[in-house]
Design an enzyme around this catalytic site. Sequence first.
Site, mmCIF file in Angstrom:
data_model
loop_
_atom_site.group_PDB
_atom_site.id
_atom_site.type_symbol
_atom_site.label_atom_id
_atom_site.label_comp_id
_atom_site.label_asym_id
_atom_site.label_seq_id
_atom_site.Cartn_x
_atom_site.Cartn_y
_atom_site.Cartn_z
ATOM 1 N N GLU A 422 -28.680 -13.558 -4.274
ATOM 2 C CA GLU A 422 -28.665 -11.971 -4.524
ATOM 3 C C GLU A 422 -28.261 -12.001 -6.299
ATOM 4 O O GLU A 422 -27.786 -10.861 -6.305
ATOM 5 C CB GLU A 422 -28.171 -11.430 -3.558
ATOM 6 C CG GLU A 422 -28.730 -11.111 -2.261
ATOM 7 C CD GLU A 422 -28.350 -10.151 -1.168
ATOM 8 O OE1 GLU A 422 -27.492 -9.484 -1.472
ATOM 9 O OE2 GLU A 422 -28.844 -10.184 -0.108
ATOM 10 N N GLU A 501 -30.750 -15.524 4.753
ATOM 11 C CA GLU A 501 -29.831 -14.465 5.153
ATOM 12 C C GLU A 501 -30.431 -13.509 6.024
ATOM 13 O O GLU A 501 -31.421 -12.887 5.622
ATOM 14 C CB GLU A 501 -29.015 -14.127 4.016
ATOM 15 C CG GLU A 501 -27.819 -13.264 4.464
ATOM 16 C CD GLU A 501 -26.968 -12.948 3.284
ATOM 17 O OE1 GLU A 501 -26.782 -13.734 2.402
ATOM 18 O OE2 GLU A 501 -26.737 -11.718 3.378
#
Length: 806
Positions: A422, A501
């Site tokens: 991210e 994720e």
Amino acid sequence: MKLGIVKFFIVLSFMAGAISAQSLEIRQVENFCEDWKFHLGDITNGNDPALNDSEWRALNLPHDWSIEGKFDENNPATVGGGALPGGVGWYRKKFSVPSSYSGKRVFVEFDGIYMNSQVWINGVYLGNRPNGYISFRYELTGYLKYGEKNLLAVKVDNSKQPNSRWYSGSGIYRNARLIVTNPVYVDQWGTYITTPLVSDSVSEINLEISLRNSNEKDALVNVKTVIYDPDMKQIAALESKTEILAGGNKKVVQKLKVEKPMLWSIDNPYLYKAYTAIYENGTALDDYITPFGIRTINFDAEKGFFLNGEYIKIKGVCNHHDLGALGAAVNKRAIERQLEILKRMGVNAIRTSHNPPAPELLDLCDKMGFLVMDEAFDIWKKKKSEYDYALYWDAWHKKDLEDMILRDRNHPSIILWSIGNEVLEQWDQEDSLGIKITQELASIVKKLDTTRPITAACNGTSPDNPLFRSGALDIIGFNYHHDEYPDFPKKFPGQKFIATETNSALATRGHYDMPSDSVRIWPERWDKPFRDGNPDNTCSAYDNCRTPWGSTHLDTWKIVKKYDFVSGMFIWTGFDYLGEPTPYGWPSRSSYFGVIDLAGFPKDAYYFYQSEWTDDKMLHLFPHWNWNEGKPVDVWSFTNLSEVELFLNGKSMGKKIKSDDGMRLIWPLKFEKGALKAIGMSPGAALVKKNYTAGEPYKLRLEADRNVIRADGNDLSFVTVKVLDKKGNLIPDADYTVKFEIEGPGKIVGVDNGLQTSHEPFKANYRKTFNGMCLVIVQSDKNYGKIELKAVAENLIPSEMIIYTK
Ligand code: GAL
């Protein structure tokens, strides 16, 4: 010998008897973890050999000073970092170097220091390393006093905080060693093994060995490699000759063959060992062992992931590196226990979110049969917290990434490199920073290893994401956004996919909100995070709490299971971790995301996965059966049997059939004191599970995961403490303060109960039970004998047990 001319002979199957080493015989590897001195706080002359450190605390590594501290919401790490203190710490170690080491090369190797370490030998500065997760070494040769005491000093600076979005720990929290070699030696992480051809009949083994010659004259050396199977039977061998120029280095390539190879897999993690020895004129100069596995991996855009040609769904968890009550301080048994718990849940893969892990984790994954997604960074150039890695990005990212790949690339468990999580560069549409960095990092990786694909974990899931647009990722990784998986092939034609994720499902072990069939989403609870003003009642162990960006366990798994092109998923997270109690704030100080709590006790979701991810027949029934008379209670069951009939006090409450859609069975009941009994059936299998209404708290019970541990000063026994009624039923809400007494060759190194809001210290000889349970972790010393452990609590019958050390 003429410079530049390399003589290279290959003698297949050379005199196998010449090498019989099963462990290193020439190179010396010394444990460098014992007898350190530690001072918390900064001083000006900590590196001065003359400094009197006799008053400093004596300790052994690995060591994490933060975990010894007090929780405080004002600690600069913030609750996101676990609300524990950071600061500066100094470590010093005095050690003798025998005269026989003069003429040798001596290195000190650290697996990881959090963070910003600086190292001195005998007052001479060796260097600094900002990254707290990377392994590194310094050469000590030239600064050592032979036959005398030497001083190694390490300053660790974790004072500038916040620098992490989770609990980092502080100190020399991983292992350290001394390496002593001759002047001609195999370099650090000096071998690289690949298996370019794998078939049932034969596997080609390609071995690249990096050699150094620190002598002032050229060296003509024989490089001998023997491959051993796990029984230490020699199965292939090869010798080559090469010249290394004075002061130079040389890469030697050896190609061997293993006939009828045994392939490394999840169920049979078969490991070979390559033993390489270097000789000059018949004198052995160095040796090196490389464990490796033979296996093939393939990601397919349509069909998903294949290991050795066999389709496998990657059923993974993300984990941070902390070990609960032990903090960040590495302990191999603690990691092994985590992996054992995950294996029983049906997990087959680990994502090392969001940093290079301890080498012990990778060794254990090789040995126990886990696939690994090895991740380098949470941050690139753009910071996520004030003092994080962005400060060091420009100067260090290349070296850090290279070192991770060099260290880790022989592990058969690793199937994916992740270059980031991210990262904020995802969101730049205008500038091309994200594209440039992705391409640069991918090329750094590819220079060192082309045998595994590269991915990045992205929560920006549009094809416009610069990381995707870079064209440098082999596999597109999505964090969350499970609703978008079905459209992936349309949006990313021909591309490969993994859910890096997934569910952010929140739960507190043993706590149940009723009724449980409506999913609660974070914003609704954000205003009123603690039900009834009770901070312990944070989130239900039913699968019904989730963040807005995540999903319940059920919802993500359903989609992952349905589509083959989704090669797999990594739950956020396997274990609760210290820090990031999102969506809650103080007094919470650890996360609620885990399928397993911080103490290692499974939440109910654990059994959901077990029912879907394992074949061993199982039946789980919850919640406990202690409620107010007449209260509506949903009873759930997770099972891999085909149907379950539930009985309340002997009366059938109905039979439910397990479906692929529902995946769990639910009976809305009204509470009635007594016994709940579930009978699960499948053709050829039946299981019964009973939950009784518990009576008055009566006694304590200690249950150790291992009653016999090694007397090596490291091994651990994890002892669960339960509060029971007279008949042995767990009291589901018992909160007794339990005191521990210990005698014999061991000590208590941690206590916990999995409660995210507890501010009791982890280093103590007492702990409150939470929902009926707590944990005490016992560590052996180096003496054989009997550790006697006793647990005492007011008004309860105590419990005693013996742990043997051998
Ligand atoms: C993700 C992130 C994780 C963790 C998680 C919490 O976006 O990658 O590190 O912060 O959210 O839900």
